[in-house]
Design a protein around this motif. Structure first.
Motif, PDB file in Angstrom:
ATOM      1  N   LYS A 152      46.715 103.706  34.866  1.00 49.82           N
ATOM      2  CA  LYS A 152      45.470 103.495  35.603  1.00 49.82           C
ATOM      3  C   LYS A 152      45.735 102.957  37.004  1.00 49.82           C
ATOM      4  O   LYS A 152      44.901 103.118  37.877  1.00 49.82           O
ATOM      5  CB  LYS A 152      44.569 102.511  34.863  1.00 49.82           C
ATOM      6  N   GLY A 153      46.837 102.298  37.188  1.00 51.24           N
ATOM      7  CA  GLY A 153      47.147 101.740  38.512  1.00 51.24           C
ATOM      8  C   GLY A 153      46.347 100.480  38.745  1.00 51.24           C
ATOM      9  O   GLY A 153      45.319 100.234  38.120  1.00 51.24           O
ATOM     10  N   SER A 155      45.276  99.550  41.937  1.00 54.74           N
ATOM     11  CA  SER A 155      44.879  99.555  43.329  1.00 54.74           C
ATOM     12  C   SER A 155      43.367  99.425  43.465  1.00 54.74           C
ATOM     13  O   SER A 155      42.609  99.507  42.500  1.00 54.74           O
ATOM     14  CB  SER A 155      45.345 100.853  43.997  1.00 54.74           C
ATOM     15  N   ALA A 158      41.614 102.651  42.433  1.00 51.53           N
ATOM     16  CA  ALA A 158      41.446 102.799  40.985  1.00 51.53           C
ATOM     17  C   ALA A 158      40.294 101.938  40.509  1.00 51.53           C
ATOM     18  O   ALA A 158      39.496 102.354  39.653  1.00 51.53           O
ATOM     19  CB  ALA A 158      42.735 102.411  40.274  1.00 51.53           C
TER      20      ALA A 158
END
Length: 173
Positions: A152-153, A155, A158
């Motif tokens: 999912k990351g 950041s 996201a």
């Protein structure tokens, strides 16, 4: 005789300090001028005495030959060199034996052997404190902090996409 007593009184007046003068009754202008004059005379006398001492030293040195002056300077230099060598030797022995600076100051002896024997005695009588272990930075704890999934990351983009998905679900109902 009157001159003698006036001189004594003037000297006693000039011997008083500023704090004592403040506690004395007001002397008036004439008394203040007299005190200032006495102080000026005392300063001049002190200056003259210092000048006479310097002249006396020059007079004494005038009679000395150049060889005597050189011998005095040499003796003084040797004395300073001997003291410096003794101090260096004391510091070398202290460093070799692992003494603290406070213990090193107390070393007594004229030769290396005497200093080493004294250092051993100091260590036996007053052992040094154990060395403090080196502090290490703590290792990171993986159970703390964010536990975001790699897919999912973590950041901002996201997070914004996640918000829009959630927001669309609430507006659709």
């Amino acid at each position: 005789m009157a001159e003698d007593t006036s001189t004594i009184e003037a000297e006693q007046g000039s011997a008083t300090g500023p704090d004592e003068q403040a506690s004395q009754p007001d002397l008036g202008d004439a008394g203040k001028r007299a005190l200032q004059e006495e102080r000026r005379k005392a300063r001049d006398a002190a200056k003259r005495a210092a000048d006479l001492e310097a002249r006396l030293k020059d007079y004494e040195d005038r009679d000395k030959s150049e060889a005597e002056k050189t011998a005095e300077r040499l003796a003084d230099a040797e004395k300073r060199a001997s003291a410096a060598e003794q101090r260096a030797l004391r510091l070398e022995v202290a460093a070799a034996k692992g003494l603290t600076p406070g213990q090193a100051k107390r070393l007594v002896g004229a030769t290396r052997e005497e200093l080493e024997a004294d250092a051993d005695d100091i260590l036996a009588t007053f052992p040094t404190a154990p060395a403090v272990p080196e502090r290490k930075a703590p290792k990171p704890d993986p159970s703390q902090g964010s536990r975001g999934e790699a897919g999912k990351g973590g950041s901002v983009a996201a997070g914004m996409a996640l918000y829009q998905q959630k927001h669309q679900k609430t507006t659709a109902t």
